[in-house]
Write a protein that holds these residues in place. Sequence first.
Motif, PDB file in Angstrom:
ATOM      1  N   LYS A  16       0.818  -1.202   0.000  1.00  0.00           N
ATOM      2  CA  LYS A  16       0.000   0.000   0.000  1.00  0.00           C
ATOM      3  C   LYS A  16       0.862   1.266   0.000  1.00  0.00           C
ATOM      4  N   GLY A  17       0.484   2.200  -0.825  1.00  0.00           N
ATOM      5  CA  GLY A  17       1.215   3.467  -0.879  1.00  0.00           C
ATOM      6  C   GLY A  17       2.289   3.507  -1.956  1.00  0.00           C
ATOM      7  N   VAL A  18       2.665   2.330  -2.464  1.00  0.00           N
ATOM      8  CA  VAL A  18       3.682   2.286  -3.528  1.00  0.00           C
ATOM      9  C   VAL A  18       2.985   2.272  -4.880  1.00  0.00           C
ATOM     10  N   GLU A  48      13.244   7.496 -13.460  1.00  0.00           N
ATOM     11  CA  GLU A  48      13.826   8.044 -12.230  1.00  0.00           C
ATOM     12  C   GLU A  48      12.700   8.538 -11.323  1.00  0.00           C
ATOM     13  N   LEU A  49      12.712   8.087 -10.083  1.00  0.00           N
ATOM     14  CA  LEU A  49      11.736   8.568  -9.093  1.00  0.00           C
ATOM     15  C   LEU A  49      12.414   9.704  -8.323  1.00  0.00           C
ATOM     16  N   THR A  50      12.119  10.931  -8.710  1.00  0.00           N
ATOM     17  CA  THR A  50      12.913  12.074  -8.242  1.00  0.00           C
ATOM     18  C   THR A  50      12.793  12.320  -6.727  1.00  0.00           C
ATOM     19  N   GLU A  51      11.613  12.071  -6.205  1.00  0.00           N
ATOM     20  CA  GLU A  51      11.376  12.321  -4.769  1.00  0.00           C
ATOM     21  C   GLU A  51      12.324  11.526  -3.864  1.00  0.00           C
ATOM     22  N   LEU A  52      12.760  10.393  -4.331  1.00  0.00           N
ATOM     23  CA  LEU A  52      13.616   9.526  -3.503  1.00  0.00           C
ATOM     24  C   LEU A  52      15.089   9.953  -3.536  1.00  0.00           C
ATOM     25  N   GLU A  53      15.382  10.927  -4.376  1.00  0.00           N
ATOM     26  CA  GLU A  53      16.695  11.588  -4.403  1.00  0.00           C
ATOM     27  C   GLU A  53      17.894  10.649  -4.591  1.00  0.00           C
ATOM     28  N   GLY A  54      17.691   9.623  -5.410  1.00  0.00           N
ATOM     29  CA  GLY A  54      18.792   8.717  -5.717  1.00  0.00           C
ATOM     30  C   GLY A  54      19.982   9.445  -6.327  1.00  0.00           C
ATOM     31  N   ARG A  55      19.696  10.484  -7.084  1.00  0.00           N
ATOM     32  CA  ARG A  55      20.765  11.263  -7.739  1.00  0.00           C
ATOM     33  C   ARG A  55      21.765  11.834  -6.743  1.00  0.00           C
ATOM     34  N   LYS A  56      21.272  12.206  -5.560  1.00  0.00           N
ATOM     35  CA  LYS A  56      22.165  12.779  -4.532  1.00  0.00           C
ATOM     36  C   LYS A  56      23.229  11.769  -4.139  1.00  0.00           C
ATOM     37  N   LYS A  57      22.781  10.540  -3.942  1.00  0.00           N
ATOM     38  CA  LYS A  57      23.682   9.452  -3.566  1.00  0.00           C
ATOM     39  C   LYS A  57      24.697   9.163  -4.679  1.00  0.00           C
ATOM     40  N   THR A  81      10.791  10.872 -15.784  1.00  0.00           N
ATOM     41  CA  THR A  81      10.812  11.048 -14.326  1.00  0.00           C
ATOM     42  C   THR A  81       9.386  11.057 -13.773  1.00  0.00           C
ATOM     43  N   TYR A  82       9.280  10.555 -12.553  1.00  0.00           N
ATOM     44  CA  TYR A  82       8.048  10.640 -11.768  1.00  0.00           C
ATOM     45  C   TYR A  82       8.454  11.210 -10.417  1.00  0.00           C
ATOM     46  N   GLU A  83       7.548  11.939  -9.783  1.00  0.00           N
ATOM     47  CA  GLU A  83       7.893  12.415  -8.438  1.00  0.00           C
ATOM     48  C   GLU A  83       7.974  11.238  -7.478  1.00  0.00           C
ATOM     49  N   ILE A  84       7.037  10.334  -7.585  1.00  0.00           N
ATOM     50  CA  ILE A  84       7.055   9.178  -6.698  1.00  0.00           C
ATOM     51  C   ILE A  84       6.449   7.979  -7.431  1.00  0.00           C
TER      52      ILE A  84
END
Length: 175
Positions: free
Chosen positions: A19-21, A152-161, A172-175
């Motif tokens: 749920k929620g995903v 790319e799911l931008t909200e999860l900020e994988g790019r930062k890592k 891209t999707y926000e979530i």
Amino acid sequence: MSKIDLKKEIRVIKDFPKKGVSFKDVTTILKSPKALKYTIDEMSDYIEDKKVDIIVGPEARGFLFGVPIATKLNLGFVPVRKPGKLPFQTHNVDYDLEYGTDKLEVHVDGIQKGQRIAVVDDLLATGGTALATSRLMEKVGGEVACLNFIIELTELEGRKKLNKYDIQSLVTYEI
Ligand code: PRP
Ligand code: MG
């Protein structure tokens, strides 16, 4: 190459696997000749400019897109797998999951020292898989030239890592 709206080719399934995903299903790209060709062409075009020697893909969905890209670019493909799946000797890397840790493995003779690598996968979410794969490639003497994703799911900020890497994502999707 005629441009297509790739987002329309991705099936989104609410509340899967929990749920929620909101699950992004790329099997709808795979079964469409037009969407599949477009995806492989776009990713291959990007990789072609990066002087890459070998394509690497983490199991399982990285295999589905990594192999056709390798074929198109006249390159080889090296699989990165969960523990115990590769039959020859392996090098491995630990990585963090939501709960606990896991490992990824590559054959000891998969990558030659100094080879430039494109890591191909369907999805960039937290970036955990891509970071672990990239670290494994560096541990065995490779150089990560780029990371290539369909989604790319931008909200999860994988790019930062992954901020030290060159990243391509097609949608891209926000979530
Ligand atoms: C999914 C996806 C990516 C990874 C992205 O794979 O295919 O590999 O998650 O998530 P992350 O950026 O948070 O690491 P999954 O482990 O679900 O398995 P599969 O490819 O074997 O289906
Ligand atoms: Mg995966």
